[in-house]
Design a protein around this motif. Sequence first.
Motif, PDB file in Angstrom:
ATOM      1  N   MET A   1      33.771 -15.621 -18.038  1.00 30.61           N
ATOM      2  CA  MET A   1      34.328 -15.727 -19.314  1.00 30.61           C
ATOM      3  C   MET A   1      34.972 -14.682 -19.871  1.00 30.61           C
ATOM      4  O   MET A   1      34.610 -13.275 -19.750  1.00 30.61           O
ATOM      5  N   PRO A   2      36.029 -14.957 -20.459  1.00 28.44           N
ATOM      6  CA  PRO A   2      37.069 -13.848 -20.901  1.00 28.44           C
ATOM      7  C   PRO A   2      36.084 -13.125 -21.941  1.00 28.44           C
ATOM      8  O   PRO A   2      35.522 -13.546 -22.731  1.00 28.44           O
ATOM      9  N   SER A   3      36.515 -11.604 -21.963  1.00 30.79           N
ATOM     10  CA  SER A   3      35.730 -10.652 -22.960  1.00 30.79           C
ATOM     11  C   SER A   3      36.511  -9.377 -23.185  1.00 30.79           C
ATOM     12  O   SER A   3      37.468  -9.246 -22.395  1.00 30.79           O
ATOM     13  N   THR A   4      36.086  -8.888 -23.978  1.00 31.39           N
ATOM     14  CA  THR A   4      36.842  -7.588 -24.582  1.00 31.39           C
ATOM     15  C   THR A   4      35.795  -6.333 -24.667  1.00 31.39           C
ATOM     16  O   THR A   4      34.674  -6.371 -24.684  1.00 31.39           O
ATOM     17  N   ILE A   5      36.727  -5.150 -24.111  1.00 26.59           N
ATOM     18  CA  ILE A   5      36.179  -4.030 -23.751  1.00 26.59           C
ATOM     19  C   ILE A   5      36.908  -2.860 -24.637  1.00 26.59           C
ATOM     20  O   ILE A   5      38.145  -2.912 -24.483  1.00 26.59           O
ATOM     21  N   ILE A   6      36.111  -2.490 -25.470  1.00 22.67           N
ATOM     22  CA  ILE A   6      36.901  -1.501 -26.583  1.00 22.67           C
ATOM     23  C   ILE A   6      36.465   0.028 -25.898  1.00 22.67           C
ATOM     24  O   ILE A   6      35.314   0.362 -25.600  1.00 22.67           O
ATOM     25  N   ILE A   7      37.607   0.740 -25.928  1.00 17.36           N
ATOM     26  CA  ILE A   7      37.340   2.206 -25.460  1.00 17.36           C
ATOM     27  C   ILE A   7      37.875   3.197 -26.537  1.00 17.36           C
ATOM     28  O   ILE A   7      39.066   3.001 -26.802  1.00 17.36           O
ATOM     29  N   THR A   8      37.072   3.895 -26.895  1.00 18.69           N
ATOM     30  CA  THR A   8      37.551   5.160 -27.774  1.00 18.69           C
ATOM     31  C   THR A   8      37.920   6.322 -27.155  1.00 18.69           C
ATOM     32  O   THR A   8      37.499   6.619 -25.945  1.00 18.69           O
ATOM     33  N   GLY A   9      38.785   6.992 -27.727  1.00 18.96           N
ATOM     34  CA  GLY A   9      39.334   8.236 -27.086  1.00 18.96           C
ATOM     35  C   GLY A   9      39.938   7.841 -25.847  1.00 18.96           C
ATOM     36  O   GLY A   9      39.815   8.554 -24.669  1.00 18.96           O
ATOM     37  N   ALA A  10      40.693   6.958 -25.961  1.00 18.66           N
ATOM     38  CA  ALA A  10      41.385   6.257 -24.718  1.00 18.66           C
ATOM     39  C   ALA A  10      42.683   7.107 -24.135  1.00 18.66           C
ATOM     40  O   ALA A  10      43.114   6.629 -23.054  1.00 18.66           O
ATOM     41  N   ASN A  11      43.063   8.401 -24.754  1.00 16.62           N
ATOM     42  CA  ASN A  11      43.761   9.207 -24.190  1.00 16.62           C
ATOM     43  C   ASN A  11      43.147  10.355 -23.569  1.00 16.62           C
ATOM     44  O   ASN A  11      43.641  11.351 -22.993  1.00 16.62           O
ATOM     45  N   GLY A  12      41.937  10.423 -23.422  1.00 18.95           N
ATOM     46  CA  GLY A  12      41.362  11.507 -22.591  1.00 18.95           C
ATOM     47  C   GLY A  12      41.296  11.271 -21.387  1.00 18.95           C
ATOM     48  O   GLY A  12      41.520  10.413 -20.650  1.00 18.95           O
ATOM     49  N   SER A  13      40.714  12.542 -20.665  1.00 21.22           N
ATOM     50  CA  SER A  13      40.550  12.751 -19.377  1.00 21.22           C
ATOM     51  C   SER A  13      39.607  11.758 -18.691  1.00 21.22           C
ATOM     52  O   SER A  13      40.074  11.427 -17.393  1.00 21.22           O
TER      53      SER A  13
ATOM     54  N   TYR B   1      39.449  -5.323 -12.591  1.00 16.13           N
ATOM     55  CA  TYR B   1      38.713  -6.549 -13.622  1.00 16.13           C
ATOM     56  C   TYR B   1      39.889  -6.995 -14.676  1.00 16.13           C
ATOM     57  O   TYR B   1      39.755  -6.744 -16.033  1.00 16.13           O
ATOM     58  N   PRO B   2      40.720  -7.813 -14.145  1.00 18.70           N
ATOM     59  CA  PRO B   2      41.886  -8.499 -14.925  1.00 18.70           C
ATOM     60  C   PRO B   2      41.174  -9.397 -15.911  1.00 18.70           C
ATOM     61  O   PRO B   2      42.008  -9.793 -16.882  1.00 18.70           O
ATOM     62  N   GLU B   3      40.078  -9.950 -15.840  1.00 16.01           N
ATOM     63  CA  GLU B   3      39.489 -10.958 -16.632  1.00 16.01           C
ATOM     64  C   GLU B   3      38.964 -10.250 -18.124  1.00 16.01           C
ATOM     65  O   GLU B   3      38.996 -11.043 -19.049  1.00 16.01           O
ATOM     66  N   TYR B   4      39.093  -9.015 -18.212  1.00 14.55           N
ATOM     67  CA  TYR B   4      38.727  -8.297 -19.440  1.00 14.55           C
ATOM     68  C   TYR B   4      40.039  -8.023 -20.264  1.00 14.55           C
ATOM     69  O   TYR B   4      40.971  -7.435 -19.714  1.00 14.55           O
ATOM     70  N   THR B   5      39.907  -8.268 -21.590  1.00  9.62           N
ATOM     71  CA  THR B   5      40.831  -7.610 -22.455  1.00  9.62           C
ATOM     72  C   THR B   5      40.693  -6.300 -22.942  1.00  9.62           C
ATOM     73  O   THR B   5      39.146  -5.842 -23.156  1.00  9.62           O
TER      74      THR B   5
ATOM     75  N   ALA C   1      32.476  -7.356 -24.642  1.00  8.45           N
ATOM     76  CA  ALA C   1      31.368  -7.312 -23.624  1.00  8.45           C
ATOM     77  C   ALA C   1      30.753  -5.929 -23.860  1.00  8.45           C
ATOM     78  O   ALA C   1      29.719  -5.711 -23.354  1.00  8.45           O
ATOM     79  N   SER C   2      31.684  -4.935 -24.312  1.00  9.47           N
ATOM     80  CA  SER C   2      31.105  -3.632 -24.305  1.00  9.47           C
ATOM     81  C   SER C   2      32.224  -2.940 -25.009  1.00  9.47           C
ATOM     82  O   SER C   2      33.252  -2.887 -25.420  1.00  9.47           O
ATOM     83  N   ILE C   3      31.280  -1.662 -25.611  1.00  8.11           N
ATOM     84  CA  ILE C   3      32.074  -0.805 -26.310  1.00  8.11           C
ATOM     85  C   ILE C   3      31.968   0.618 -25.655  1.00  8.11           C
ATOM     86  O   ILE C   3      30.755   0.890 -25.394  1.00  8.11           O
TER      87      ILE C   3
END
Length: 334
Positions: free
Chosen positions: A1-13, A26-30, A83-85
């Motif tokens: 099932m298509p789902s979204t993952i949010i990542i904070t600090g996405a410019n980090g190491s 995991y191309p099924e995730y936005t 799906a996750s944060i």
Amino acid sequence: MPSTIIITGANGSLATPAIKLLWSEYPEYTLVLTARNPDAVYSPTDLRNVSIRKLDLLDLSAVHAFATEIAAEIQAGKLPPLASIICNAYYWNLRSEPEATEDGFEKTFQANHIAHAALVLRLLGQFGKKLGGRVVLLSSDAHWPGRNRMEKTRPVIPDDLEALVNTTPEGGKANCRARGFQRYASSKLAIAMWMYALNRHLESDLALNKITAVAVNPGSLADSRALMVNTPLSLKIMSILIVRPFLFLLRRFSDPTLRTCAEAAADLVDFATNTTAPGERGYYTLSQKDVSSPDSLSEAKQEALWSKTIEWAGITSENTALQINDLYTDIRQD
């Protein structure tokens, strides 16, 4: 099932290799990738299912506005359900006295804990209803007194919780490294404690009890740019001339959790996709279930921090799907 993952600090190491892995495997995730400077975020060559957004955790009004925007897009079908944060962003400063944000809170504690708590609580209602989802919080071995060699003053969650967010000078420039690291370590202790409280409240809510939270110590990251930002020159030299070149030896004879950001990112992705320990909650070191510090296990302090965090973060029953007590936010608004 298509789902979204949010990542904070996405410019980090740590975030960059995690993004590469998610995008390729995991191309099924936005992916919704956030940073104070979105231009610095790694951008896959093919931006299918990738959205890069500006988010400043040092501005709680911006966090609330971002959460409102994401919720509206999910409800309108422009984004799949969550799906996750991954609460990856962090801040520390080992070179100066405590700093205040525009919200009036100590900067390290707001960025690492309060803003992430606000984001998570605002978006709980946007997770997939049938599958639930996962909240991935980043803790550290620094939360456990005596475990990290940089510690000079032990991390603590005081009885007066307001001490965590005040910016009273702490002893001048000579004391900046020790107290700056203590502020960072205390924020990581707060994250572990809050994770336990969050899970209890989620489990008791029939509409949200499929969402699980983990607090992860990703290990000591040898190639993290954290060692180069807001740190004394001595720490930068140690990172360049000792830690990175002798990673293998240091991992074998000194710190078994010492590793690269790419190695840690693989574990982070497995937690976010519910591949590691699916449906489980709790504290983890690397990818293994672990016990957090004794200080983090006091349920009374966990609940006190939970209530205070709701107040600090500006959460009310009107802006979160979780059942909460509005007493603390009502007091603050008065």
